[in-house]
Design a protein around this motif. Structure first.
Motif, mmCIF file in Angstrom:
data_model
loop_
_atom_site.group_PDB
_atom_site.id
_atom_site.type_symbol
_atom_site.label_atom_id
_atom_site.label_comp_id
_atom_site.label_asym_id
_atom_site.label_seq_id
_atom_site.Cartn_x
_atom_site.Cartn_y
_atom_site.Cartn_z
ATOM 1 N N LYS B 42 66.777 110.736 55.733
ATOM 2 C CA LYS B 42 68.121 110.981 56.333
ATOM 3 C C LYS B 42 68.964 111.217 54.929
ATOM 4 C CE LYS B 42 68.298 106.907 58.039
ATOM 5 N NZ LYS B 42 66.830 106.287 58.208
ATOM 6 N N SER B 43 68.829 110.200 54.067
ATOM 7 C CA SER B 43 69.932 110.203 52.808
ATOM 8 C C SER B 43 69.496 111.553 52.111
ATOM 9 C CB SER B 43 69.555 109.152 51.945
ATOM 10 O OG SER B 43 69.914 108.084 52.481
ATOM 11 N N THR B 44 68.449 111.895 51.987
ATOM 12 C CA THR B 44 67.977 113.084 51.469
ATOM 13 C C THR B 44 68.489 114.102 51.767
ATOM 14 O OG1 THR B 44 65.592 112.133 50.589
ATOM 15 C CG2 THR B 44 65.948 114.335 50.264
ATOM 16 N N PHE B 157 78.686 110.796 55.867
ATOM 17 C CA PHE B 157 78.643 109.300 56.045
ATOM 18 C C PHE B 157 77.130 108.839 55.702
ATOM 19 C CE2 PHE B 157 82.344 110.327 58.374
ATOM 20 C CZ PHE B 157 83.313 109.471 57.823
ATOM 21 N N ASP B 158 76.877 108.009 54.833
ATOM 22 C CA ASP B 158 75.434 107.579 54.818
ATOM 23 C C ASP B 158 75.480 106.091 54.942
ATOM 24 O OD1 ASP B 158 72.945 106.865 54.365
ATOM 25 O OD2 ASP B 158 72.721 107.938 52.205
ATOM 26 N N GLU B 159 75.162 105.886 56.169
ATOM 27 C CA GLU B 159 75.277 104.358 56.560
ATOM 28 C C GLU B 159 76.465 103.623 56.220
ATOM 29 O OE1 GLU B 159 71.602 102.109 56.661
ATOM 30 O OE2 GLU B 159 70.241 104.131 55.952
ATOM 31 N N PRO B 160 77.568 104.088 56.349
ATOM 32 C CA PRO B 160 78.760 103.478 55.677
ATOM 33 C C PRO B 160 78.962 101.965 56.213
ATOM 34 C CG PRO B 160 79.279 104.881 57.563
ATOM 35 C CD PRO B 160 77.868 105.035 57.363
HETATM 36 MG MG LIG Z 1 69.245 106.150 53.106
#
Ligand SMILES: [Mg+2]
Ligand SMILES: Nc1ncnc2c1ncn2[C@@H]1O[C@H](COP(=O)(O)OP(=O)(O)OP(=O)(O)O)[C@@H](O)[C@H]1O
Lengths: 293, 365
Positions: B42-44, B157-160
């Motif tokens: 996901k983050s990638t 948004f990355d797991e904000p």
């Molecule tokens: Mg991540």
């Protein structure tokens, strides 16, 4: 809990506290004893200090300070002019060493901390290896090199020599500081509109400022106190740095301890001042609070 | 605002393929939520959209622009990091102004924008503070504010919310929903919290090991999971999976005898029956039901209860509502009925959801 037992516990805590303070006091006295002796010597007139247990000057006088600074009776030929010149040498050499060290080490340390490139590991190991040799071991080759460059007896030459050890050391210090900065910070800056270099200038450098200050201070201090190499490469009195000057007070034929002590105190004052000015940086955390801890 | 189009994104980090051909369309103003287990990429993927990672293959388009090879600053996106990544040496005001200054806005425009954002996020009193003088929730809001102040064409948004406590998370979740409605902004939101995923998303994307497993409106994905993986990922407590045999319009196994709804009635052979805790109904007085659950533990939540137990040796959870919860004790064997649209069948090998009758049956008929 009953009253007497709580009182006893209180008493015991007090005793423990007293014990701790006593220990600390002993340690402080132990550490300061030689320093106090130097102060006593500097304040005692004459050059034949009688050995005693308590380091106090019986008839304190400032004559040695005056002599070192070249004012008043008994000052050197050349007097205040010479000491001032030598003080300036020390300041220029030490400050230049600090500036060169930090300026060269900052990009190197950043690259080592952030990028994976061919030779990064080997380079780092080589830097470490240079730290294992005492600088003196290189003094003869350095002498020959400086001679060939016509830099013997010059401040520039001495700065170059000091930089050879100060730069690797500074790289190590700063590499750790850069590695401790979360990558997110730079990436946030780049997404926000900065170039990579912009992110470095606007975010990374301000965040490592305390580490830069500390690194510069160490480089300055090392150069300020260095004696062996300075004595090897400098032969004219006008180019001497202060440690060399000090050593001359305690010559082969006469030992002018009073002057030596007064000089030593004068030499340590600037470093003490710097330490005092930078002490907040010495203890401050690097990136406290920016990224959730 | 702008749309976002990813086509065939592939990325290998080290020697591991992390993204394996991702296609995704986000229309203008849509809020897309990416979910998936930890490490699924996901983050990638988000970093690839932001320009912090260069994909090995594939293209990233924002609006009509191909931005695949553009630097992050040229993409006009704003990103809220899980760590918030506030600049520690700058005050809240300067944090908010950072991106605007770099874009060469005038200082009046910047002040006006900051005042506006601070007001809408309740940051007015905090503007002169440094990040380290803020609480976790306040830092989170500053991070959001920094993104909003920029007015980018795309928010990432990355797991904000993952560093906030449960109550605050609930609040901020609602705020984000409102914010999205107010700004009409295009957003890609990564989370592994399924409540966030279900409640925020216009479109839900379930990632698994670098591939898109399913895309759809969240309720659609919840109701019709395309695979056992998706089914187990959404819903708490999770769906129960019972190996069984289908035939003659029913699925049977030890403790299982469920009538198949019309669409699934033609299946024959080994299947995995999937039933969510919320799709069963407790039968009174221990009547025999479609499922026979041996109860191990009852968790009373107040408004409802969960009976954890097993059916034919497989773990299963049933939701009990109303009065039912008082009567059930550990050790009881209770009968459950299954709602017709609560019956899911999965292929035992491929774990893909079975929908239409398998081709083999069709051919034979
Ligand atoms: Mg991540
Ligand atoms: N620099 C790297 N080199 C090799 N593998 C990496 C690197 N960075 C990340 N990975 C791997 O890539 C995979 C995907 O990472 P990513 O951060 O995208 O996962 P994620 O879905 O965001 O997970 P999480 O929910 O835990 O944040 C992980 O398995 C991780 O170990």
């Amino acid at each position: 809990m009953s009253a007497p037992s709580s009182q006893r516990a209180h008493g015991r805590a007090l005793l423990a506290e007293l014990g701790v303070h006593l220990l600390v006091l002993l340690a402080v006295v132990f550490a300061l004893y030689p320093v106090l002796w130097v102060v006593a010597l500097a304040l005692s007139p004459g050059d034949a200090p009688e050995p005693r247990v308590l380091p106090f000057a019986s008839h304190p006088s400032l004559e040695h300070f005056a002599a070192v600074l070249g004012v008043g009776a008994g000052s050197e030929a050349g007097g205040g002019w010479l000491f001032g010149r030598q003080l300036l040498n020390s300041v220029l050499v030490s400050a230049s060493t600090a500036i060169v060290a930090v300026a060269l080490a900052t990009p190197a340390a950043y690259a080592l901390a952030r990028f994976d490139f061919v030779g990064a590991k080997e380079g780092e190991r080589a830097l470490l290896a240079t730290q294992m040799f005492p600088g003196v071991a290189a003094s003869i080759p350095l002498y020959l090199i400086l001679d060939a460059l016509g830099l013997l007896d010059t401040r520039t030459g001495l700065v170059l020599v000091y930089a050879t050890t100060a730069v690797p050391f500074a790289i190590f210090q700063l590499r750790g500081a850069f590695a401790a900065i979360p990558k997110d910070l730079e990436e946030a800056a780049m997404v926000d509109g900065a170039t990579r270099f912009g992110a470095f200038l606007r975010v990374v450098l301000p965040v490592v400022r305390p580490a830069l200050a500390v690194t510069a201070l160490f480089a300055f201090m090392t150069a300020w106190n260095e004696f062996v190499l300075a004595a090897t490469f400098l032969s004219r009195e006008e180019t001497f740095t202060l440690p060399v000057v000090l050593q001359r007070y305690v010559g082969e034929y006469d030992a002018r301890w009073g002057r030596f002590a007064a000089g030593a105190i004068l030499v340590s004052l600037p470093v003490m001042g710097l330490f005092y000015a930078l002490q907040r940086n010495l203890v401050r955390g690097l990136s406290a609070g920016g990224v959730k801890g | 605002m702008a749309s976002l189009t990813l086509s065939q994104i592939e990325k290998t980090l080290g020697t591991t393929p992390i993204l394996r051909g991702i296609d995704l369309d986000v229309t203008d103003g849509e809020l897309v939520v990416l979910v998936g287990p930890s490490g699924c990429g996901k983050s990638t993927l988000l970093r690839t959209i932001a320009g912090l990672e260069l994909p090995d293959r594939g293209t990233v388009k924002i609006g009509e622009r191909d931005v695949t090879h553009l630097a992050p600053r040229e993409r006009d996106v704003a990103m809220v990091f899980q760590s918030y990544a506030l600049y520690p040496h700058l005050s809240v005001r300067e944090n908010l102004a950072f991106g605007l200054r770099l874009r060469g806005e005038t200082s009046e425009a910047i002040s006006a924008r900051i005042a506006d954002v601070a007001q809408s996020l309740g940051l007015e009193k905090l503007l002169e503070r440094l990040p380290k003088q803020l609480s976790g929730g306040q830092r989170q809001r500053v991070a959001m504010g920094r993104a909003i102040a920029r007015r980018p064409s795309l928010f990432l948004f990355d797991e904000p919310l993952s560093n906030l406590d449960a109550a605050l998370r609930g609040e901020v979740r609602v705020e984000i929903k409102k914010l999205h409605a107010k700004l009409g902004a295009t957003m890609v939101y990564v989370t592994h919290d399924q409540v966030e995923a279900m409640t925020l998303a216009d479109k839900l994307v379930v990632l698994r090991a670098g591939r898109v497993e399913q895309i759809g409106p969240p309720l659609e994905v919840y109701k019709h999971p395309a695979s056992r993986f998706v089914a187990s990922f959404l819903g708490t407590p999770g769906m129960g999976f019972l190996p069984a045999r289908a035939g003659g319009g029913r699925v049977k196994a030890e403790g299982v005898d469920v009538a198949l709804p019309d669409g699934l009635a033609a299946h024959e052979g080994d299947v995995v029956l999937g039933v969510r805790p919320h799709d069963v109904r407790l039968l009174p007085n221990k009547t025999k039901g479609a499922l026979q659950l041996t109860v191990d533990v009852v968790e009373a939540m107040g408004f409802e209860a969960y009976a954890h137990g097993h059916i034919g040796g497989k773990p299963f959870v049933a939701r009990l509502e109303g009065d039912a919860q008082t009567g059930v004790r550990p050790g009881d064997v209770v009968g459950l009925d299954v709602e017709a649209d609560g019956v899911h069948l999965f292929d035992p090998k491929s774990e893909v959801a079975l929908t239409a009758p398998p081709a083999r049956t069709k051919g034979a008929a």
